[in-house]
Design a protein around this motif. Structure first.
Motif, PDB file in Angstrom:
ATOM      1  N   VAL A  68       0.875  -1.177   0.000  1.00 46.41           N
ATOM      2  CA  VAL A  68       0.000   0.000   0.000  1.00 46.41           C
ATOM      3  C   VAL A  68       0.908   1.220   0.000  1.00 46.41           C
ATOM      4  CG1 VAL A  68      -1.811   1.237   1.224  1.00 46.41           C
ATOM      5  CG2 VAL A  68      -1.774  -1.262   1.280  1.00 46.41           C
ATOM      6  N   THR A  69       0.749   2.084  -1.001  1.00 43.05           N
ATOM      7  CA  THR A  69       1.626   3.244  -1.112  1.00 43.05           C
ATOM      8  C   THR A  69       0.822   4.536  -1.085  1.00 43.05           C
ATOM      9  OG1 THR A  69       1.606   3.455  -3.518  1.00 43.05           O
ATOM     10  CG2 THR A  69       3.161   1.894  -2.587  1.00 43.05           C
ATOM     11  N   ASP A  70       1.468   5.570  -0.578  1.00 49.36           N
ATOM     12  CA  ASP A  70       0.894   6.909  -0.637  1.00 49.36           C
ATOM     13  C   ASP A  70       2.010   7.923  -0.445  1.00 49.36           C
ATOM     14  OD1 ASP A  70       1.378   6.601   2.087  1.00 49.36           O
ATOM     15  OD2 ASP A  70      -0.501   7.461   2.730  1.00 49.36           O
ATOM     16  N   GLY A  71       1.705   9.160  -0.787  1.00 55.84           N
ATOM     17  CA  GLY A  71       2.631  10.261  -0.588  1.00 55.84           C
ATOM     18  C   GLY A  71       1.967  11.299   0.300  1.00 55.84           C
ATOM     19  N   TYR A  72       2.768  11.967   1.113  1.00 57.17           N
ATOM     20  CA  TYR A  72       2.177  12.936   2.037  1.00 57.17           C
ATOM     21  C   TYR A  72       3.189  13.997   2.445  1.00 57.17           C
ATOM     22  CZ  TYR A  72       4.756  10.408   5.624  1.00 57.17           C
ATOM     23  OH  TYR A  72       5.769   9.846   6.358  1.00 57.17           O
ATOM     24  N   SER A  73       2.654  15.149   2.836  1.00 56.02           N
ATOM     25  CA  SER A  73       3.415  16.217   3.465  1.00 56.02           C
ATOM     26  C   SER A  73       2.474  16.859   4.467  1.00 56.02           C
ATOM     27  CB  SER A  73       3.913  17.231   2.428  1.00 56.02           C
ATOM     28  OG  SER A  73       2.829  17.963   1.897  1.00 56.02           O
ATOM     29  N   GLU A  74       2.875  17.979   5.025  1.00 58.89           N
ATOM     30  CA  GLU A  74       2.003  18.653   5.986  1.00 58.89           C
ATOM     31  C   GLU A  74       0.747  19.198   5.309  1.00 58.89           C
ATOM     32  OE1 GLU A  74       4.327  21.615   7.955  1.00 58.89           O
ATOM     33  OE2 GLU A  74       5.728  20.152   8.770  1.00 58.89           O
ATOM     34  N   LYS A  75       0.842  19.544   4.021  1.00 64.32           N
ATOM     35  CA  LYS A  75      -0.279  20.190   3.341  1.00 64.32           C
ATOM     36  C   LYS A  75      -0.889  19.361   2.217  1.00 64.32           C
ATOM     37  CE  LYS A  75       1.565  24.739   4.305  1.00 64.32           C
ATOM     38  NZ  LYS A  75       2.059  25.992   3.759  1.00 64.32           N
ATOM     39  N   LYS A  76      -0.190  18.344   1.750  1.00 67.58           N
ATOM     40  CA  LYS A  76      -0.666  17.564   0.611  1.00 67.58           C
ATOM     41  C   LYS A  76      -0.695  16.081   0.927  1.00 67.58           C
ATOM     42  CE  LYS A  76       1.070  20.619  -2.997  1.00 67.58           C
ATOM     43  NZ  LYS A  76       1.915  20.711  -4.185  1.00 67.58           N
ATOM     44  N   MET A  77      -1.576  15.383   0.188  1.00 65.41           N
ATOM     45  CA  MET A  77      -1.660  13.940   0.336  1.00 65.41           C
ATOM     46  C   MET A  77      -2.091  13.351  -1.006  1.00 65.41           C
ATOM     47  SD  MET A  77      -4.074  11.833   2.908  1.00 65.41           S
ATOM     48  CE  MET A  77      -3.166  11.282   4.287  1.00 65.41           C
ATOM     49  N   THR A  78      -1.459  12.255  -1.416  1.00 65.88           N
ATOM     50  CA  THR A  78      -1.843  11.612  -2.668  1.00 65.88           C
ATOM     51  C   THR A  78      -2.927  10.571  -2.398  1.00 65.88           C
ATOM     52  OG1 THR A  78      -0.257   9.794  -2.490  1.00 65.88           O
ATOM     53  CG2 THR A  78       0.517  11.841  -3.535  1.00 65.88           C
ATOM     54  N   SER A  79      -3.473  10.053  -3.459  1.00 70.34           N
ATOM     55  CA  SER A  79      -4.402   8.932  -3.293  1.00 70.34           C
ATOM     56  C   SER A  79      -3.586   7.685  -2.933  1.00 70.34           C
ATOM     57  CB  SER A  79      -5.204   8.705  -4.570  1.00 70.34           C
ATOM     58  OG  SER A  79      -4.333   8.448  -5.640  1.00 70.34           O
ATOM     59  N   VAL A  80      -4.274   6.689  -2.425  1.00 71.69           N
ATOM     60  CA  VAL A  80      -3.628   5.449  -1.998  1.00 71.69           C
ATOM     61  C   VAL A  80      -3.610   4.472  -3.171  1.00 71.69           C
ATOM     62  CG1 VAL A  80      -3.791   3.504  -0.412  1.00 71.69           C
ATOM     63  CG2 VAL A  80      -4.339   5.794   0.388  1.00 71.69           C
ATOM     64  N   PHE A 133       8.360  13.339  -5.577  1.00 71.61           N
ATOM     65  CA  PHE A 133       9.582  13.319  -4.780  1.00 71.61           C
ATOM     66  C   PHE A 133       9.650  14.468  -3.788  1.00 71.61           C
ATOM     67  CE2 PHE A 133      11.631  11.090  -8.641  1.00 71.61           C
ATOM     68  CZ  PHE A 133      10.896   9.956  -8.366  1.00 71.61           C
ATOM     69  N   ALA A 134       8.809  15.480  -3.959  1.00 71.22           N
ATOM     70  CA  ALA A 134       8.728  16.592  -3.000  1.00 71.22           C
ATOM     71  C   ALA A 134       7.914  16.188  -1.776  1.00 71.22           C
ATOM     72  CB  ALA A 134       8.119  17.821  -3.654  1.00 71.22           C
ATOM     73  N   LEU A 135       7.315  14.999  -1.812  1.00 64.39           N
ATOM     74  CA  LEU A 135       6.532  14.473  -0.689  1.00 64.39           C
ATOM     75  C   LEU A 135       7.273  13.316  -0.043  1.00 64.39           C
ATOM     76  CD1 LEU A 135       3.067  14.189  -2.505  1.00 64.39           C
ATOM     77  CD2 LEU A 135       3.858  16.075  -1.075  1.00 64.39           C
ATOM     78  N   ASN A 136       6.865  12.943   1.166  1.00 68.54           N
ATOM     79  CA  ASN A 136       7.316  11.699   1.768  1.00 68.54           C
ATOM     80  C   ASN A 136       6.542  10.586   1.073  1.00 68.54           C
ATOM     81  OD1 ASN A 136       8.974  12.849   3.908  1.00 68.54           O
ATOM     82  ND2 ASN A 136       7.053  13.552   4.770  1.00 68.54           N
ATOM     83  N   ASN A 137       7.222   9.549   0.616  1.00 68.39           N
ATOM     84  CA  ASN A 137       6.576   8.444  -0.074  1.00 68.39           C
ATOM     85  C   ASN A 137       6.663   7.201   0.799  1.00 68.39           C
ATOM     86  OD1 ASN A 137       5.828   9.324  -2.979  1.00 68.39           O
ATOM     87  ND2 ASN A 137       7.786  10.304  -2.532  1.00 68.39           N
ATOM     88  N   ARG A 178      11.933   9.771   2.478  1.00 65.15           N
ATOM     89  CA  ARG A 178      11.687  11.145   2.923  1.00 65.15           C
ATOM     90  C   ARG A 178      11.705  12.092   1.718  1.00 65.15           C
ATOM     91  NH1 ARG A 178       9.157  10.536   7.348  1.00 65.15           N
ATOM     92  NH2 ARG A 178      10.252   9.283   8.867  1.00 65.15           N
ATOM     93  N   LYS A 179      11.016  13.201   1.855  1.00 67.66           N
ATOM     94  CA  LYS A 179      10.914  14.149   0.743  1.00 67.66           C
ATOM     95  C   LYS A 179      12.298  14.570   0.254  1.00 67.66           C
ATOM     96  CE  LYS A 179      10.268  18.209   3.651  1.00 67.66           C
ATOM     97  NZ  LYS A 179       9.417  19.344   3.935  1.00 67.66           N
ATOM     98  N   ASN A 180      12.397  14.687  -1.049  1.00 66.38           N
ATOM     99  CA  ASN A 180      13.602  15.110  -1.756  1.00 66.38           C
ATOM    100  C   ASN A 180      14.804  14.171  -1.607  1.00 66.38           C
ATOM    101  OD1 ASN A 180      12.300  17.470  -2.747  1.00 66.38           O
ATOM    102  ND2 ASN A 180      12.613  18.418  -0.746  1.00 66.38           N
ATOM    103  N   THR A 181      14.595  12.938  -1.129  1.00 64.45           N
ATOM    104  CA  THR A 181      15.710  11.985  -1.031  1.00 64.45           C
ATOM    105  C   THR A 181      15.843  11.141  -2.294  1.00 64.45           C
ATOM    106  OG1 THR A 181      14.331  10.351   0.101  1.00 64.45           O
ATOM    107  CG2 THR A 181      15.637  11.839   1.483  1.00 64.45           C
TER     108      THR A 181
END
Length: 131
Positions: free
Chosen positions: A48-60, A84-88, A108-111
């Motif tokens: 199960v994958t998703d991306g997230y940050s403090e302000k954004k979230m992707t679909s699962v 890649f700007a989000l935590n994946n 982690r974001k930008n890694t």
């Protein structure tokens, strides 16, 4: 009660994001892979994958593999560079024998970038690896 619960530790199973050439579209693509570097097959692999940050979230996104053979890998998904700007996050669950294993791998974001490329186990490719 809690002391009676054993949580098995996962070793030799990795998630990698690999930068590779796409022969069909003649582009450099980023693809996520699950790698089984164990000497046993993994059964009923669920990712199960998703991306997230403090302000954004992707679909699962969900993917199931009935079997991931020993010393092999499987493609999970194509990843857009905007992610890649989000935590994946990749949540991986599977059975090894009669034991269920579960682990969360986080990029982690930008890694994920060209400067962070390294050799990936079992693959003749370079990418970013999370153990």
């Amino acid at each position: 009660m809690k002391k009676d619960i054993t949580i098995p530790v996962i070793t030799d199973v990795y998630v990698a994001v690999v930068n590779e050439y796409n022969d069909i579209y003649k582009t450099q693509d980023w693809n996520a892979y699950i790698i089984n570097d164990k000497d046993v097959d993994l059964d009923m692999v669920i990712i199960v994958t998703d991306g997230y940050s403090e302000k954004k979230m992707t679909s699962v996104f969900r993917k199931k593999l009935d079997v991931l053979p020993k010393k092999s890998y499987a493609k999970i998904e194509l990843m857009q560079e905007d992610l890649f700007a989000l935590n994946n996050r990749f949540k991986v669950s599977f059975f090894e024998g009669n034991t269920m294993y579960d682990k969360t791998y986080v990029f982690r974001k930008n890694t994920i970038n060209l400067k962070a490329l390294q050799n990936i186990p079992l693959m003749e490719a370079k990418g970013v690896l999370v153990k």
